[in-house]
Scaffold this motif. Structure first.
Motif, PDB file in Angstrom:
ATOM      1  N   THR B   5      40.709  60.791  19.583  1.00 43.19           N
ATOM      2  CA  THR B   5      39.765  61.049  20.304  1.00 43.19           C
ATOM      3  C   THR B   5      38.498  60.933  19.292  1.00 43.19           C
ATOM      4  O   THR B   5      38.241  60.917  18.417  1.00 43.19           O
ATOM      5  CB  THR B   5      39.781  62.782  20.543  1.00 43.19           C
ATOM      6  OG1 THR B   5      39.589  63.554  19.949  1.00 43.19           O
ATOM      7  CG2 THR B   5      41.177  63.472  21.108  1.00 43.19           C
ATOM      8  N   MET B  31      40.950  56.249  34.797  1.00 42.79           N
ATOM      9  CA  MET B  31      41.132  57.196  33.789  1.00 42.79           C
ATOM     10  C   MET B  31      42.050  57.812  34.502  1.00 42.79           C
ATOM     11  O   MET B  31      41.891  59.228  35.224  1.00 42.79           O
ATOM     12  CB  MET B  31      40.022  57.823  33.571  1.00 42.79           C
ATOM     13  CG  MET B  31      38.820  56.855  32.429  1.00 42.79           C
ATOM     14  SD  MET B  31      39.677  55.391  31.087  1.00 42.79           S
ATOM     15  CE  MET B  31      38.724  54.381  31.220  1.00 42.79           C
ATOM     16  N   SER B  49      40.169  61.804  27.505  1.00 43.97           N
ATOM     17  CA  SER B  49      41.173  60.992  28.503  1.00 43.97           C
ATOM     18  C   SER B  49      41.968  61.095  27.353  1.00 43.97           C
ATOM     19  O   SER B  49      41.591  60.330  26.393  1.00 43.97           O
ATOM     20  CB  SER B  49      39.919  59.761  28.986  1.00 43.97           C
ATOM     21  OG  SER B  49      41.126  58.699  28.999  1.00 43.97           O
ATOM     22  N   ASP B  51      43.150  57.749  27.418  1.00 43.81           N
ATOM     23  CA  ASP B  51      42.885  56.380  27.203  1.00 43.81           C
ATOM     24  C   ASP B  51      41.936  55.485  26.503  1.00 43.81           C
ATOM     25  O   ASP B  51      41.513  54.365  26.064  1.00 43.81           O
ATOM     26  CB  ASP B  51      42.514  55.647  28.920  1.00 43.81           C
ATOM     27  CG  ASP B  51      43.997  56.174  29.958  1.00 43.81           C
ATOM     28  OD1 ASP B  51      45.450  55.470  29.795  1.00 43.81           O
ATOM     29  OD2 ASP B  51      43.838  56.431  31.447  1.00 43.81           O
ATOM     30  N   ASP B  52      40.812  57.037  27.119  1.00 44.42           N
ATOM     31  CA  ASP B  52      39.408  56.010  26.461  1.00 44.42           C
ATOM     32  C   ASP B  52      38.810  57.182  25.339  1.00 44.42           C
ATOM     33  O   ASP B  52      38.471  58.472  25.841  1.00 44.42           O
ATOM     34  CB  ASP B  52      38.416  55.932  27.307  1.00 44.42           C
ATOM     35  CG  ASP B  52      36.683  55.865  26.793  1.00 44.42           C
ATOM     36  OD1 ASP B  52      36.821  55.323  25.709  1.00 44.42           O
ATOM     37  OD2 ASP B  52      36.046  55.510  27.691  1.00 44.42           O
ATOM     38  N   ASP B  54      36.362  58.069  23.973  1.00 49.42           N
ATOM     39  CA  ASP B  54      34.809  58.380  23.927  1.00 49.42           C
ATOM     40  C   ASP B  54      34.647  59.528  25.158  1.00 49.42           C
ATOM     41  O   ASP B  54      34.107  60.118  25.362  1.00 49.42           O
ATOM     42  CB  ASP B  54      34.469  56.859  24.189  1.00 49.42           C
ATOM     43  CG  ASP B  54      33.509  56.574  22.854  1.00 49.42           C
ATOM     44  OD1 ASP B  54      33.183  57.501  22.183  1.00 49.42           O
ATOM     45  OD2 ASP B  54      33.100  55.454  22.902  1.00 49.42           O
ATOM     46  N   LEU B  55      36.052  59.259  26.282  1.00 50.77           N
ATOM     47  CA  LEU B  55      35.559  60.112  27.419  1.00 50.77           C
ATOM     48  C   LEU B  55      36.155  61.384  27.130  1.00 50.77           C
ATOM     49  O   LEU B  55      37.372  61.532  26.878  1.00 50.77           O
ATOM     50  CB  LEU B  55      36.188  59.248  28.253  1.00 50.77           C
ATOM     51  CG  LEU B  55      36.015  59.711  29.731  1.00 50.77           C
ATOM     52  CD1 LEU B  55      34.409  59.289  29.988  1.00 50.77           C
ATOM     53  CD2 LEU B  55      37.204  59.377  30.666  1.00 50.77           C
TER      54      LEU B  55
END
Lengths: 82, 176
Positions: B5, B31, B49, B51-52, B54-55
């Motif tokens: 993350t 997401m 998240s 998957d991401d 940043d999110l």
């Protein structure tokens, strides 16, 4: 964009799982509106576009949070509870 | 599982802290899985998240901040995550400490969360009451639904009771 002409009671299919039916057409000119029925699998989210856009924009704004701002939020929440 | 993350570097997430959104969140349809990261008795929880890196979203239990918030979930959405379409929520927060309420009538196994937005100053933070998240706690499946109740705005100020103004006007820093 694909444009089709339909009459009240007629439908279009999107894929084999989504049906969009023209339920009612009323009014003319600026007052014209159509009532639309959508049958879609539960997995498909169906929303008015302006509502979708608003909520999506708010979610995008919310996704920008920093770790530091949550520390501040916690302090403010504690003050608020007193 | 270990996840990377941006905000928390690399962290270990137990499988039972993974919240899945089969439809994604609105505007983030791809997401579908988030780690639930809570800290102590804080009313705020991160959804990170998987998957991401940043999110991440900050969410909270609306019971901490709003009285009589009782959004409905439509039948399709409820069926999608396997809950009853008419859960009723206890005032009792499900995370951390806070105002303790009565037993949860009808809302068993269903958790309600709202997304927090901080537009700049934390004193101006808002929660999204128009589009809450319903979670089936047994399956950890979630869905963001849109309520059409005009009493539930997209931006509800968390600290609207003069706290923000007090902080700004004091001149000696935001905290009295």
């Amino acid at each position: 964009m694909l444009v089709l002409t339909r009459k009240a009671g007629q439908s279009i299919m999107i894929g084999d799982g989504i049906e969009v039916r023209i339920v009612q057409v009323k009014g003319t000119g600026d007052q014209a509106s159509v009532k639309i029925g959508v049958s879609a699998p539960e997995a498909v989210r169906v929303l008015r576009k302006e509502v979708f856009d608003e909520v999506a924009a708010e979610n995008r704004r919310a996704a920008l949070e920093h770790v530091g701002s949550v520390d501040e939020l916690e302090r403010l929440a504690q003050i608020r509870q007193r | 599982m270990r996840i990377k993350t941006t905000r928390f570097s690399e962290i270990e997430v137990p499988e039972d802290k993974v919240l899945r959104f089969p439809q994604g969140l609105i505007g983030f349809e791809e997401m579908k899985a988030f780690a639930v990261i809570s800290r102590g008795d804080s009313p705020f929880v991160w959804l990170q998240s998987l998957d991401d890196p940043d999110l991440a979203f900050v969410v909270t239990d609306p019971g901490f901040f709003v009285e009589k918030y009782n959004p409905t979930i439509d039948q399709r959405s409820a069926a999608h995550i396997g809950i009853s379409p008419r859960p009723s929520f206890p005032a009792e927060p499900v995370c951390g400490s806070g105002p303790t309420g009565s037993e949860s009538p009808g809302g068993e196994g269903v958790r309600l969360l709202v997304i927090v937005t901080v537009p700049g100053e934390p004193t101006d933070a808002t929660i999204n009451l128009q589009a809450p998240i319903f979670v089936n706690e047994r399956t950890m499946l979630g869905i963001q639904v849109v309520t059409m109740n005009p009493a539930y705005p997209l931006k509800y100020r968390l600290f609207g009771d003069g706290l923000a103004a007090k902080g700004r006007d004091s001149g000696a820093g935001p905290y009295p």
